[in-house]
Write a protein that holds these residues in place. Sequence first.
Motif, short mmCIF file in Angstrom:
data_model
loop_
_atom_site.label_atom_id
_atom_site.label_comp_id
_atom_site.label_asym_id
_atom_site.label_seq_id
_atom_site.Cartn_x
_atom_site.Cartn_y
_atom_site.Cartn_z
N ALA A 112 43.28 53.66 39.61
CA ALA A 112 43.31 53.24 38.21
C ALA A 112 42.22 53.94 37.40
O ALA A 112 41.08 54.06 37.85
N LYS A 113 42.59 54.40 36.24
CA LYS A 113 41.65 55.18 35.42
C LYS A 113 40.70 54.33 34.59
O LYS A 113 39.71 54.81 34.07
N ASP A 114 41.04 53.03 34.44
CA ASP A 114 40.17 52.18 33.63
C ASP A 114 39.74 50.90 34.35
O ASP A 114 39.02 50.09 33.78
N GLY A 115 40.17 50.71 35.58
CA GLY A 115 39.73 49.55 36.35
C GLY A 115 40.45 48.26 36.03
O GLY A 115 40.05 47.20 36.53
N PHE A 116 41.48 48.33 35.20
CA PHE A 116 42.21 47.11 34.84
C PHE A 116 43.64 47.17 35.32
O PHE A 116 44.22 48.25 35.48
N GLY A 117 44.22 46.00 35.54
CA GLY A 117 45.61 45.90 35.96
C GLY A 117 46.37 44.93 35.10
O GLY A 117 45.86 44.42 34.09
N ASP A 118 47.58 44.64 35.53
CA ASP A 118 48.46 43.78 34.73
C ASP A 118 47.89 42.37 34.55
O ASP A 118 48.23 41.67 33.60
N ARG A 119 47.07 41.91 35.50
CA ARG A 119 46.58 40.54 35.45
C ARG A 119 45.11 40.42 35.06
O ARG A 119 44.54 39.34 35.15
N SER A 120 44.50 41.53 34.64
CA SER A 120 43.05 41.50 34.39
C SER A 120 42.67 40.46 33.35
O SER A 120 41.82 39.59 33.60
N GLY A 121 43.27 40.55 32.18
CA GLY A 121 42.91 39.64 31.09
C GLY A 121 43.29 38.20 31.38
O GLY A 121 42.50 37.27 31.18
N GLN A 122 44.51 38.01 31.86
CA GLN A 122 45.00 36.65 32.09
C GLN A 122 44.24 35.97 33.23
O GLN A 122 44.00 34.76 33.18
N PHE A 123 43.85 36.74 34.25
CA PHE A 123 43.11 36.14 35.36
C PHE A 123 41.76 35.62 34.86
O PHE A 123 41.34 34.51 35.22
N GLY A 124 41.08 36.42 34.03
CA GLY A 124 39.80 35.98 33.50
C GLY A 124 39.92 34.69 32.69
O GLY A 124 39.08 33.79 32.81
N VAL A 125 40.96 34.61 31.88
CA VAL A 125 41.17 33.39 31.08
C VAL A 125 41.47 32.22 32.00
O VAL A 125 40.95 31.11 31.83
N ALA A 126 42.32 32.45 33.01
CA ALA A 126 42.73 31.36 33.91
C ALA A 126 41.54 30.77 34.66
O ALA A 126 41.51 29.56 34.92
N ILE A 127 40.55 31.60 35.02
CA ILE A 127 39.40 31.07 35.78
C ILE A 127 38.26 30.67 34.84
O ILE A 127 37.15 30.38 35.30
N GLY A 128 38.54 30.65 33.54
CA GLY A 128 37.55 30.17 32.57
C GLY A 128 36.52 31.20 32.17
O GLY A 128 35.44 30.83 31.68
N LYS A 129 36.83 32.51 32.37
CA LYS A 129 35.90 33.57 32.01
C LYS A 129 36.64 34.65 31.22
O LYS A 129 36.84 35.76 31.72
N PRO A 130 37.05 34.34 30.00
CA PRO A 130 37.81 35.32 29.19
C PRO A 130 37.01 36.61 29.02
O PRO A 130 35.82 36.59 28.76
N GLY A 131 37.70 37.74 29.19
CA GLY A 131 37.04 39.03 29.00
C GLY A 131 36.23 39.48 30.19
O GLY A 131 35.53 40.49 30.11
N LEU A 132 36.30 38.74 31.30
CA LEU A 132 35.52 39.10 32.49
C LEU A 132 35.79 40.56 32.86
O LEU A 132 36.93 41.00 32.90
N GLY A 133 34.71 41.28 33.14
CA GLY A 133 34.86 42.68 33.53
C GLY A 133 34.95 43.64 32.36
O GLY A 133 35.15 44.83 32.56
N GLY A 134 34.85 43.10 31.14
CA GLY A 134 34.89 43.97 29.96
C GLY A 134 36.30 44.38 29.57
O GLY A 134 36.50 45.51 29.09
N VAL A 135 37.26 43.52 29.75
CA VAL A 135 38.63 43.81 29.32
C VAL A 135 38.62 44.12 27.82
O VAL A 135 38.06 43.34 27.04
N PRO A 136 39.20 45.25 27.40
CA PRO A 136 39.21 45.59 25.97
C PRO A 136 39.80 44.48 25.11
O PRO A 136 40.74 43.79 25.53
N ALA A 137 39.26 44.33 23.91
CA ALA A 137 39.66 43.23 23.02
C ALA A 137 41.16 43.22 22.75
O ALA A 137 41.79 42.16 22.75
N LYS A 138 41.75 44.41 22.53
CA LYS A 138 43.18 44.47 22.21
C LYS A 138 44.01 43.99 23.40
O LYS A 138 44.93 43.19 23.24
N GLN A 139 43.66 44.48 24.60
CA GLN A 139 44.40 44.05 25.80
C GLN A 139 44.20 42.57 26.04
O GLN A 139 45.15 41.85 26.40
N LEU A 140 42.98 42.09 25.83
CA LEU A 140 42.70 40.68 26.06
C LEU A 140 43.51 39.80 25.10
O LEU A 140 44.08 38.78 25.50
N ALA A 141 43.59 40.23 23.83
CA ALA A 141 44.36 39.46 22.84
C ALA A 141 45.83 39.40 23.23
O ALA A 141 46.47 38.34 23.15
#
Length: 310
Positions: free
Chosen positions: A119-148
């Motif tokens: 992976a060229k950016d360290g993120f996958g299909d579940r990066s943003g949603q996983f962080g939200v699900a475990i109560g840590k939105p944006g964990l790992g520096g998920v870009p704001a657009k992808q996180l939204a």
Amino acid sequence: MHKFLRFSSWFAIAALAWGVGYLYNARYGGELSWLRIMYEQKMALASEVQAPKRVLILGGSGAHYTVDAGLMQQQLGIPTINMATDGPVGLDVILPSVSSAIKKGDIVVLIPEYLILQAKDGFGDRSGQFGVAIGKPGLGGVPAKQLAQDIMLLGVPTLKAVTKSSVDLVEKGRFTGYYSDPITANGDPTVLKKRLKSAWWQLKIKDPVSPHALRRIRQFKKEVEAKGATLVLGLSWIYASTDSQTLGNISKTAEKLSEIAPVLYDKQTLNVKTDSSLFADTHYHLNSSGRRTRTTELVEQLKALNIIRN
């Protein structure tokens, strides 16, 4: 005033609909909910197991379904916990999600699938949603657009998922998912999946480890060592082709990773297996026999590093 009230009503309806979708996807029944529960169970195990030295296995499902932490604990005589979760969570989220579990004296064995390493950016299909699900939105520096986008989609159950859950409820009386089976006291899966629908074919590795993955793993090594722990890396066992491109990319990956930390792998085979009977449902997940052989090999490789001392 009238327009405001009408807008507020639509907003409340939309928020309610999103909330219902979120509860399904992340809390009760959706695939993400089972992944979240498994992650929380593994973190709880890590907090309960206190010892001067532990072995923590990290990675995606390619580590969760291939390493037998219980067997490794028996063979090493050291508490061993399988902390691996899911590849699509992405390297940049997997690593910080388990960081708090690492203690002084731990041996951290990171075995990322090639999906993660390429992976060229360290993120996958579940990066943003996983962080939200475990109560840590944006964990790992998920870009704001992808996180939204991920947060918005978190409130939208897919028709396929809802249909499956409905069938489960009728046939089994409960919701199930890929990660819904119980785990052992070592964090290992209790149920190994079987490949049922498609024939085997040999995987090809078309690229070596990405520069981003190398940077992130190098940073992770510093984070691990700052806690007084030791990082060790491992190559995945995969059912794959032995063509020159695949072997060349794996060899280059091993060479680059070895500049960061010791890498566990068979230098003759590069951990490329051509016997599909060792595998379960994917090119990374092993059956019971394969897991025992793989784990014993890892134990011998760890012992050869001379970092295992009771």
